[in-house]
Design a protein around this motif. Sequence first.
Motif, PDB file in Angstrom:
ATOM      1  N   GLY A 291     -43.089 -45.723 -57.192  1.00 32.68           N
ATOM      2  CA  GLY A 291     -43.890 -44.544 -57.479  1.00 32.68           C
ATOM      3  C   GLY A 291     -44.484 -43.926 -56.230  1.00 32.68           C
ATOM      4  N   ILE A 292     -44.944 -44.765 -55.313  1.00 28.48           N
ATOM      5  CA  ILE A 292     -45.503 -44.265 -54.049  1.00 28.48           C
ATOM      6  C   ILE A 292     -44.434 -43.528 -53.246  1.00 28.48           C
ATOM      7  CG2 ILE A 292     -46.367 -44.998 -51.782  1.00 28.48           C
ATOM      8  CD1 ILE A 292     -47.951 -47.184 -53.238  1.00 28.48           C
ATOM      9  N   LEU A 293     -43.231 -44.120 -53.167  1.00 24.03           N
ATOM     10  CA  LEU A 293     -42.145 -43.464 -52.433  1.00 24.03           C
ATOM     11  C   LEU A 293     -41.774 -42.127 -53.064  1.00 24.03           C
ATOM     12  CD1 LEU A 293     -39.776 -46.464 -51.627  1.00 24.03           C
ATOM     13  CD2 LEU A 293     -41.139 -45.137 -50.004  1.00 24.03           C
ATOM     14  N   LEU A 294     -41.699 -42.094 -54.396  1.00 21.66           N
ATOM     15  CA  LEU A 294     -41.359 -40.844 -55.080  1.00 21.66           C
ATOM     16  C   LEU A 294     -42.440 -39.786 -54.833  1.00 21.66           C
ATOM     17  CD1 LEU A 294     -39.126 -39.747 -56.907  1.00 21.66           C
ATOM     18  CD2 LEU A 294     -40.517 -40.399 -58.883  1.00 21.66           C
ATOM     19  N   THR A 295     -43.693 -40.214 -54.848  1.00 28.70           N
ATOM     20  CA  THR A 295     -44.786 -39.283 -54.548  1.00 28.70           C
ATOM     21  C   THR A 295     -44.657 -38.742 -53.133  1.00 28.70           C
ATOM     22  OG1 THR A 295     -46.256 -40.489 -56.046  1.00 28.70           O
ATOM     23  CG2 THR A 295     -47.291 -39.023 -54.445  1.00 28.70           C
ATOM     24  N   GLY A 296     -44.403 -39.629 -52.184  1.00 32.02           N
ATOM     25  CA  GLY A 296     -44.257 -39.200 -50.793  1.00 32.02           C
ATOM     26  C   GLY A 296     -43.117 -38.228 -50.606  1.00 32.02           C
ATOM     27  N   VAL A 317     -41.607 -33.742 -58.973  1.00 35.27           N
ATOM     28  CA  VAL A 317     -41.247 -35.016 -58.336  1.00 35.27           C
ATOM     29  C   VAL A 317     -42.493 -35.834 -58.028  1.00 35.27           C
ATOM     30  CG1 VAL A 317     -40.233 -36.089 -56.282  1.00 35.27           C
ATOM     31  CG2 VAL A 317     -39.067 -34.174 -57.391  1.00 35.27           C
ATOM     32  N   TRP A 318     -43.497 -35.229 -57.343  1.00 35.21           N
ATOM     33  CA  TRP A 318     -44.659 -36.051 -56.984  1.00 35.21           C
ATOM     34  C   TRP A 318     -45.555 -36.356 -58.186  1.00 35.21           C
ATOM     35  CZ3 TRP A 318     -49.336 -33.743 -57.827  1.00 35.21           C
ATOM     36  CH2 TRP A 318     -49.533 -32.396 -57.537  1.00 35.21           C
ATOM     37  N   THR A 319     -45.480 -35.535 -59.217  1.00 29.74           N
ATOM     38  CA  THR A 319     -46.237 -35.860 -60.432  1.00 29.74           C
ATOM     39  C   THR A 319     -45.647 -37.087 -61.122  1.00 29.74           C
ATOM     40  OG1 THR A 319     -46.910 -33.559 -60.772  1.00 29.74           O
ATOM     41  CG2 THR A 319     -46.986 -35.015 -62.676  1.00 29.74           C
ATOM     42  N   PHE A 320     -44.318 -37.165 -61.207  1.00 24.48           N
ATOM     43  CA  PHE A 320     -43.713 -38.351 -61.815  1.00 24.48           C
ATOM     44  C   PHE A 320     -43.960 -39.582 -60.950  1.00 24.48           C
ATOM     45  CE2 PHE A 320     -41.726 -35.576 -64.827  1.00 24.48           C
ATOM     46  CZ  PHE A 320     -41.503 -36.393 -65.930  1.00 24.48           C
ATOM     47  N   GLY A 321     -43.974 -39.417 -59.637  1.00 20.16           N
ATOM     48  CA  GLY A 321     -44.344 -40.539 -58.783  1.00 20.16           C
ATOM     49  C   GLY A 321     -45.757 -41.006 -59.062  1.00 20.16           C
ATOM     50  N   GLU A 322     -46.669 -40.041 -59.188  1.00 20.05           N
ATOM     51  CA  GLU A 322     -48.064 -40.356 -59.517  1.00 20.05           C
ATOM     52  C   GLU A 322     -48.165 -41.100 -60.839  1.00 20.05           C
ATOM     53  OE1 GLU A 322     -52.060 -37.850 -60.913  1.00 20.05           O
ATOM     54  OE2 GLU A 322     -50.204 -36.801 -60.382  1.00 20.05           O
ATOM     55  N   MET A 323     -47.453 -40.618 -61.859  1.00 19.59           N
ATOM     56  CA  MET A 323     -47.515 -41.248 -63.175  1.00 19.59           C
ATOM     57  C   MET A 323     -46.948 -42.664 -63.152  1.00 19.59           C
ATOM     58  SD  MET A 323     -46.674 -38.239 -65.944  1.00 19.59           S
ATOM     59  CE  MET A 323     -45.134 -37.685 -65.211  1.00 19.59           C
ATOM     60  N   ILE A 324     -45.922 -42.878 -62.356  1.00 17.33           N
ATOM     61  CA  ILE A 324     -45.285 -44.194 -62.306  1.00 17.33           C
ATOM     62  C   ILE A 324     -46.205 -45.229 -61.680  1.00 17.33           C
ATOM     63  CG2 ILE A 324     -43.433 -45.505 -61.159  1.00 17.33           C
ATOM     64  CD1 ILE A 324     -41.646 -43.014 -61.619  1.00 17.33           C
ATOM     65  N   TYR A 325     -46.875 -44.863 -60.573  1.00 15.44           N
ATOM     66  CA  TYR A 325     -47.587 -45.916 -59.841  1.00 15.44           C
ATOM     67  C   TYR A 325     -49.078 -46.013 -60.138  1.00 15.44           C
ATOM     68  CZ  TYR A 325     -50.154 -43.386 -56.094  1.00 15.44           C
ATOM     69  OH  TYR A 325     -51.046 -42.632 -55.376  1.00 15.44           O
ATOM     70  N   THR A 326     -49.729 -44.929 -60.556  1.00 12.95           N
ATOM     71  CA  THR A 326     -51.189 -44.925 -60.566  1.00 12.95           C
ATOM     72  C   THR A 326     -51.778 -45.913 -61.567  1.00 12.95           C
ATOM     73  OG1 THR A 326     -51.144 -42.592 -59.936  1.00 12.95           O
ATOM     74  CG2 THR A 326     -53.236 -43.481 -60.681  1.00 12.95           C
ATOM     75  N   SER A 327     -51.339 -45.887 -62.805  1.00  9.13           N
ATOM     76  CA  SER A 327     -51.904 -46.808 -63.796  1.00  9.13           C
ATOM     77  C   SER A 327     -51.610 -48.260 -63.441  1.00  9.13           C
ATOM     78  CB  SER A 327     -51.358 -46.491 -65.189  1.00  9.13           C
ATOM     79  OG  SER A 327     -51.807 -45.227 -65.633  1.00  9.13           O
ATOM     80  N   VAL A 328     -50.384 -48.513 -62.966  1.00 12.28           N
ATOM     81  CA  VAL A 328     -50.022 -49.879 -62.582  1.00 12.28           C
ATOM     82  C   VAL A 328     -50.868 -50.330 -61.395  1.00 12.28           C
ATOM     83  CG1 VAL A 328     -48.131 -51.416 -61.954  1.00 12.28           C
ATOM     84  CG2 VAL A 328     -47.679 -49.418 -63.376  1.00 12.28           C
ATOM     85  N   ALA A 329     -51.065 -49.430 -60.427  1.00  9.24           N
ATOM     86  CA  ALA A 329     -51.860 -49.776 -59.249  1.00  9.24           C
ATOM     87  C   ALA A 329     -53.314 -50.039 -59.609  1.00  9.24           C
ATOM     88  CB  ALA A 329     -51.775 -48.652 -58.216  1.00  9.24           C
ATOM     89  N   THR A 330     -53.859 -49.278 -60.559  1.00  8.91           N
ATOM     90  CA  THR A 330     -55.237 -49.498 -60.988  1.00  8.91           C
ATOM     91  C   THR A 330     -55.386 -50.819 -61.729  1.00  8.91           C
ATOM     92  OG1 THR A 330     -55.424 -47.095 -61.252  1.00  8.91           O
ATOM     93  CG2 THR A 330     -57.199 -48.420 -62.140  1.00  8.91           C
ATOM     94  N   THR A 331     -54.326 -51.210 -62.425  1.00  9.56           N
ATOM     95  CA  THR A 331     -54.337 -52.471 -63.154  1.00  9.56           C
ATOM     96  C   THR A 331     -54.197 -53.678 -62.231  1.00  9.56           C
ATOM     97  OG1 THR A 331     -53.220 -51.292 -64.954  1.00  9.56           O
ATOM     98  CG2 THR A 331     -53.276 -53.678 -65.116  1.00  9.56           C
ATOM     99  N   TYR A 332     -53.541 -53.507 -61.098  1.00 13.41           N
ATOM    100  CA  TYR A 332     -53.125 -54.635 -60.273  1.00 13.41           C
ATOM    101  C   TYR A 332     -54.277 -55.496 -59.737  1.00 13.41           C
ATOM    102  CZ  TYR A 332     -49.946 -57.301 -57.309  1.00 13.41           C
ATOM    103  OH  TYR A 332     -49.222 -58.312 -56.746  1.00 13.41           O
ATOM    104  N   PRO A 333     -55.432 -54.944 -59.364  1.00 10.70           N
ATOM    105  CA  PRO A 333     -56.522 -55.819 -58.916  1.00 10.70           C
ATOM    106  C   PRO A 333     -56.912 -56.863 -59.950  1.00 10.70           C
ATOM    107  CG  PRO A 333     -57.018 -53.575 -58.312  1.00 10.70           C
ATOM    108  CD  PRO A 333     -55.793 -53.528 -59.185  1.00 10.70           C
TER     109      PRO A 333
END
Length: 409
Positions: A291-296, A317-333
């Motif tokens: 997701g980060i790569l797609l956003t970039g 493109v960057w919106t789908f990258g945002e959607m892919i990684y953001t929720s997972v990244a927030t969950t990861y901690p």
Amino acid sequence: MTANSDTLPLLRRMAMLPRAAWVICIGMFINKLGNFLNVFLVLYLTSEGHSAFLAGVALGATGLGGFVGNVVGGSIADRFGRRSAMAVSMFGAALFTVLLPASSNVHLTIALAVLVGFFAQLYRPAAGAVLVDAVPAAQRLTAFALLRLAINLGMAIGPAIGGVLSALSYWYLFAGDAIACVLFGVLVLVMLPEIKPEPVAPMADAPTTKAGYRAVFADPALRLYVLSMIAATFVYVQTTTTLPLHIKDAHLSNSFYGLLLGLNAILCILFELPMTKLIERRSARHVIAFGILLTGIGVAGTGLTTTELTLVLTVVVWTFGEMIYTSVATTYPGTLAPAHLRGRYQGAEGMAVSIAQTAGPAAGGLFYAVTPAGHWAACVAISIVAALLILGARARPAAPAEVTRSPGL
């Protein structure tokens, strides 16, 4: 949660979330619906005769207060409980939001803005920790995605309401913001049981262990995660800082830029929550990295085009990258954190985002002014670094820890 629950329809999966998750999501919708101060603070201060520079300083002061609020909020959530941290946050934010327009001295206004930012972000680690505490691991991605949906809905509707209120009086804006905070605080006190981790007792023959944020940042995976989020968020904030500059340089209108942001919001509202079903069974680190790569790639693609259609495609493109990684990244901690440090781990995530949101606009704007092409290329490079960092952030084996929960949780 049954073993095959990942095959259940989305609405059924949402209905299975515990009450605590719904309290947080509904409260966040209310809070973001009335989050007028950050949107209209500069306009309010300039209308009062203050310079654009001082108005910008005041807005930056809320960011500084928010950074400190994330740090302190994590400690309060772990020491005194999640509900206590959120209640103090919302009632404190309401108080200082109401006091802010009563000040006629700009320096006092800036000081109050720091306090507003501090209390307005104090809740964030506690809210994230509640979702980790209350929601089974298999449901957490759905819970955090639902939280993102609540935030996006509130932020999509709130500015329109704020625009109507500001036409009547700026005082209504501050009152509305404060009322939203109070409603969230009352909802938490009435509907959310207190959650407080049991302290971990050291073994008699064990060496002295690190405590608080020292223990958090002693975790190598957490350090890599934080660095990855700083880099990824730096790239993402360019969508609201250097993207409008590029739109202007391409001789396109401000209204077109507004339509691009509206497209981003609509896509997130429609697709982010359903997307969780496609990614939840995959490696969290791999999903975040992709997701980060797609956003970039999407953000950097901005610099390669100047037509309306192709700019729309880069936003997709960057919106789908945002959607892919953001929720997972927030969950990861929550995956990395021992139970007694969940608030602080969520606070570390908030710190990373605050750092990037504070430094990203200035650094990105400066780099764009020097070399626009170099700026967009740097966005790709920084995204690659962020993806590599998160790939290295492997969770350590979890040690058993107890969390005290009320039966209604």
